[in-house]
Design a protein around this motif. Structure first.
Motif, PDB file in Angstrom:
ATOM      1  N   MET A   1       0.838  -1.207   0.000  1.00 44.61           N
ATOM      2  CA  MET A   1       0.000   0.000   0.000  1.00 44.61           C
ATOM      3  C   MET A   1       0.862   1.241   0.000  1.00 44.61           C
ATOM      4  N   ARG A   2       0.383   2.276  -0.648  1.00 46.65           N
ATOM      5  CA  ARG A   2       1.154   3.526  -0.697  1.00 46.65           C
ATOM      6  C   ARG A   2       0.203   4.695  -0.485  1.00 46.65           C
ATOM      7  N   VAL A   3       0.686   5.731   0.189  1.00 45.12           N
ATOM      8  CA  VAL A   3      -0.111   6.917   0.429  1.00 45.12           C
ATOM      9  C   VAL A   3       0.512   8.098  -0.306  1.00 45.12           C
ATOM     10  N   GLY A   4      -0.324   9.019  -0.772  1.00 43.21           N
ATOM     11  CA  GLY A   4       0.180  10.223  -1.433  1.00 43.21           C
ATOM     12  C   GLY A   4      -0.576  11.441  -0.947  1.00 43.21           C
ATOM     13  N   PHE A   5       0.096  12.579  -1.011  1.00 42.89           N
ATOM     14  CA  PHE A   5      -0.477  13.842  -0.537  1.00 42.89           C
ATOM     15  C   PHE A   5      -0.399  14.888  -1.648  1.00 42.89           C
ATOM     16  N   GLY A   6      -1.428  15.716  -1.736  1.00 40.81           N
ATOM     17  CA  GLY A   6      -1.404  16.792  -2.740  1.00 40.81           C
ATOM     18  C   GLY A   6      -1.950  18.089  -2.176  1.00 40.81           C
ATOM     19  N   TYR A   7      -1.459  19.199  -2.723  1.00 40.03           N
ATOM     20  CA  TYR A   7      -1.880  20.540  -2.275  1.00 40.03           C
ATOM     21  C   TYR A   7      -1.909  21.442  -3.493  1.00 40.03           C
ATOM     22  N   ASP A   8      -2.890  22.347  -3.549  1.00 39.34           N
ATOM     23  CA  ASP A   8      -2.904  23.322  -4.644  1.00 39.34           C
ATOM     24  C   ASP A   8      -3.662  24.577  -4.217  1.00 39.34           C
ATOM     25  N   VAL A   9      -3.357  25.661  -4.899  1.00 42.28           N
ATOM     26  CA  VAL A   9      -4.007  26.957  -4.672  1.00 42.28           C
ATOM     27  C   VAL A   9      -4.265  27.593  -6.028  1.00 42.28           C
ATOM     28  N   ALA A  37      -8.772  25.139 -13.854  1.00 49.37           N
ATOM     29  CA  ALA A  37      -8.251  25.563 -12.539  1.00 49.37           C
ATOM     30  C   ALA A  37      -9.015  24.929 -11.369  1.00 49.37           C
ATOM     31  N   ASP A  38      -9.482  23.705 -11.580  1.00 54.92           N
ATOM     32  CA  ASP A  38     -10.203  22.985 -10.519  1.00 54.92           C
ATOM     33  C   ASP A  38      -9.194  22.571  -9.446  1.00 54.92           C
ATOM     34  N   VAL A  39      -9.075  23.417  -8.451  1.00 50.14           N
ATOM     35  CA  VAL A  39      -8.018  23.294  -7.444  1.00 50.14           C
ATOM     36  C   VAL A  39      -8.129  21.975  -6.672  1.00 50.14           C
ATOM     37  N   ALA A  40      -9.348  21.503  -6.458  1.00 51.26           N
ATOM     38  CA  ALA A  40      -9.547  20.261  -5.700  1.00 51.26           C
ATOM     39  C   ALA A  40      -9.035  19.067  -6.503  1.00 51.26           C
ATOM     40  N   LEU A  41      -9.355  19.064  -7.801  1.00 52.39           N
ATOM     41  CA  LEU A  41      -8.876  17.957  -8.637  1.00 52.39           C
ATOM     42  C   LEU A  41      -7.361  18.018  -8.809  1.00 52.39           C
ATOM     43  N   HIS A  42      -6.795  19.213  -8.852  1.00 56.94           N
ATOM     44  CA  HIS A  42      -5.334  19.313  -8.984  1.00 56.94           C
ATOM     45  C   HIS A  42      -4.643  18.753  -7.741  1.00 56.94           C
ATOM     46  N   ALA A  43      -5.187  19.042  -6.568  1.00 53.74           N
ATOM     47  CA  ALA A  43      -4.616  18.478  -5.332  1.00 53.74           C
ATOM     48  C   ALA A  43      -4.745  16.954  -5.349  1.00 53.74           C
ATOM     49  N   LEU A  44      -5.896  16.471  -5.809  1.00 59.77           N
ATOM     50  CA  LEU A  44      -6.119  15.021  -5.870  1.00 59.77           C
ATOM     51  C   LEU A  44      -5.163  14.355  -6.863  1.00 59.77           C
ATOM     52  N   LEU A  49      -0.499  10.927  -8.023  1.00 60.01           N
ATOM     53  CA  LEU A  49       0.836  10.811  -8.621  1.00 60.01           C
ATOM     54  C   LEU A  49       1.878  10.597  -7.521  1.00 60.01           C
ATOM     55  N   GLY A  50       1.672  11.278  -6.397  1.00 62.11           N
ATOM     56  CA  GLY A  50       2.604  11.130  -5.282  1.00 62.11           C
ATOM     57  C   GLY A  50       2.609   9.714  -4.729  1.00 62.11           C
ATOM     58  N   ALA A  51       1.421   9.143  -4.563  1.00 66.19           N
ATOM     59  CA  ALA A  51       1.328   7.779  -4.026  1.00 66.19           C
ATOM     60  C   ALA A  51       2.057   6.789  -4.935  1.00 66.19           C
ATOM     61  N   ILE A  92      -7.572   2.879  -3.359  1.00 64.31           N
ATOM     62  CA  ILE A  92      -8.381   2.342  -2.263  1.00 64.31           C
ATOM     63  C   ILE A  92      -9.366   3.414  -1.787  1.00 64.31           C
ATOM     64  N   ASN A  93      -8.847   4.596  -1.431  1.00 66.14           N
ATOM     65  CA  ASN A  93      -9.748   5.692  -1.054  1.00 66.14           C
ATOM     66  C   ASN A  93      -9.039   7.031  -1.232  1.00 66.14           C
ATOM     67  N   VAL A  94      -9.838   8.083  -1.313  1.00 63.48           N
ATOM     68  CA  VAL A  94      -9.297   9.443  -1.404  1.00 63.48           C
ATOM     69  C   VAL A  94     -10.046  10.328  -0.403  1.00 63.48           C
TER      70      VAL A  94
END
Ligand code: MG
Length: 158
Positions: A1-9, A37-44, A49-51, A92-94
């Motif tokens: 299993m792998r976890v990833g984190f994202g952030y955007d503004v 510029a859908d900031v929520a989808l960019h963070a996701l 990609l991070g995971a 698995i989940n977001v």
């Protein structure tokens, strides 16, 4: 299993439509960006990609590329999912947090959840979206922009 984190503004401006999690939200301002510029989808996308250790959204979908001008970020999310699947990953989940003073997002969260679950082929129980204000503090509190955070858990498809 792998976890990833994202952030955007993204900056809130007049004369743009507001899209969050692929849902068009009626509001006097929208987010400025090369895509929708859908900031929520960019963070996701960055969380996914991070995971998978596949870098970041800017590497895969550069804002210098005319193909991505005003594109729906749902398309970018679909392409991201395809990249993960090529590498044998499944989601698995977001879990997402959108930080906006205005507009009130709570009424749109069920629709956003539905949209994400559909695009990611996940059960709605595997998708969580939260909306927060910063009680008037900072750039989000001054309504200059909207921020989003996301985490994603993935594992190898059987
Ligand atoms: Mg962005």
């Amino acid at each position: 299993m792998r976890v990833g984190f994202g952030y955007d503004v993204h900056r809130l401006v007049e004369g743009r439509a507001l899209f969050l999690c692929g849902v068009k939200i009626p509001y006097k301002k929208g987010l400025l960006g090369h895509s929708d510029a859908d900031v929520a989808l960019h963070a996701l996308i960055d969380a996914l990609l991070g995971a998978a250790a596949l870098g970041d959204i800017g590497q895969h979908f550069p804002d210098t590329d005319e193909r991505f001008r005003n594109i729906s970020s749902l398309k970018l999310l679909e392409e991201t999912l395809a990249k993960l699947r090529e590498c044998g990953w499944r989601i698995i989940n977001v879990d997402l947090t959108i930080v906006a003073q205005k507009p009130k997002l709570a009424p749109f969260i069920p629709q956003m959840k539905q949209q994400l679950a559909k695009t990611l082929s996940l059960a709605e129980e595997a998708v969580n979206i939260k909306a927060k204000t910063t009680e008037g503090l900072g750039f989000t509190g001054r309504e200059e922009g909207i921020a989003a955070y996301a985490v994603a858990l993935i594992d190898h498809a059987p």
